[in-house]
Motif scaffolding. Structure first.
Motif, PDB file in Angstrom:
ATOM      1  N   TYR A   1       0.807  -1.223   0.000  1.00 31.31           N
ATOM      2  CA  TYR A   1       0.000   0.000   0.000  1.00 31.31           C
ATOM      3  C   TYR A   1       0.843   1.276   0.000  1.00 31.31           C
ATOM      4  CZ  TYR A   1      -4.338  -2.529   0.232  1.00 31.31           C
ATOM      5  OH  TYR A   1      -5.418  -3.336  -0.101  1.00 31.31           O
TER       6      TYR A   1
ATOM      7  N   GLU B   1     -12.264   5.147   0.230  1.00 29.51           N
ATOM      8  CA  GLU B   1     -12.762   4.191  -0.753  1.00 29.51           C
ATOM      9  C   GLU B   1     -11.928   2.899  -0.814  1.00 29.51           C
ATOM     10  OE1 GLU B   1     -10.164   7.190  -3.011  1.00 29.51           O
ATOM     11  OE2 GLU B   1     -11.646   7.209  -1.389  1.00 29.51           O
ATOM     12  N   ARG B   2     -10.761   2.885  -0.147  1.00 24.85           N
ATOM     13  CA  ARG B   2      -9.904   1.699  -0.165  1.00 24.85           C
ATOM     14  C   ARG B   2      -9.915   0.944   1.165  1.00 24.85           C
ATOM     15  NH1 ARG B   2      -4.134   2.102  -2.688  1.00 24.85           N
ATOM     16  NH2 ARG B   2      -4.698  -0.083  -3.141  1.00 24.85           N
TER      17      ARG B   2
ATOM     18  N   GLU C   1     -11.121  -2.952   1.113  1.00 24.51           N
ATOM     19  CA  GLU C   1     -10.169  -3.862   0.469  1.00 24.51           C
ATOM     20  C   GLU C   1      -8.895  -3.980   1.288  1.00 24.51           C
ATOM     21  OE1 GLU C   1      -7.081  -2.039  -2.433  1.00 24.51           O
ATOM     22  OE2 GLU C   1      -9.025  -1.415  -3.207  1.00 24.51           O
TER      23      GLU C   1
END
Length: 226
Positions: A42, A68-69, A72
């Protein structure tokens, strides 16, 4: 810093709520390996990346990636951690202390997810107790009081009659907010940095006596009564 026998003189407890990592088991190496791997994926430098042990993974991820991540990224760290339990080990004194406690008088309260908690408990060779509270069971994890309030409720006792054993500031803050007494052990943080009612190097320095009425009295490692 007070020893358990001194801090809890004249007191008994209905139950003991144990943190897991750094308190009952050591999975620091596995945790650090997993997060270093995640960090590299990441965009962080895995050589310098550090996390605050004892904080729920979701809370850490929410601070590190775009909204938004988050889902995941949480799923990915869970996947990595579940695949790596190498080196997870039981800490000194844990076997004897847990063996001295009735099943209905203790619980594990951890920031891990359920699957990860069970994987690490089993890897360390601990019998899974009837009550295990994990990050999956609460809406607000440590340092909020909900984990320990829930642990006490599932045991059928009042949190103010519980002793929490923890090794991290977030967990101790959670326990205090729940109204529990606190015992800090030397795990992922230095004892000098932990705000608790009592301190011990580890559970090898603590003994618990079950009284005739089923309540729990804390003694030191030599058996000296509080």
């Amino acid at each position: 810093m007070l020893t358990p026998a001194t801090a809890f003189e004249g007191r008994t407890f209905d139950a003991i709520l144990f943190d897991m990592d750094g308190t009952l088991i050591s999975s620091i190496a596995a945790v650090d390996r997993s997060w270093a791997r995640w960090a590299g994926e990441y965009g962080y430098d895995p050589e310098t990346f550090r996390i605050s042990h004892g904080t729920p993974a979701r809370s850490l991820v929410e601070e590190l990636v775009a909204p938004e991540r988050v889902e995941e990224a949480v799923a990915r760290i869970m996947e990595i951690e579940l695949s790596d339990t190498t080196g997870v080990e039981l800490l000194a004194g844990v076997t004897d202390l847990l063996a001295s406690l009735p099943a209905e008088r203790h619980a594990i309260v951890t920031s891990c997810t359920h699957d990860l908690a069970i994987a690490r408990i089993e890897a360390a060779g601990i019998t899974v107790p009837p009550v295990v509270v994990t990050a999956d069971d609460v809406t607000r994890g440590k340092p909020a009081p909900e984990p320990f309030v829930l642990g006490a409720r599932r045991l059928g006792v009042d949190p103010v009659r519980c002793l929490v054993v923890e090794d991290a500031p977030a967990g101790l803050a959670s326990a205090r907010a729940a109204g529990c007494a606190t015992l800090a052990v030397d795990g992922t943080h230095d004892l000098a940095d932990l705000d608790a009612d009592a301190h011990a190097a580890g559970l090898a320095d603590v003994r618990v006596v079950v009284e005739a009425d089923g309540t729990l009295r804390i003694t030191d490692a030599t058996g000296r009564a509080a």
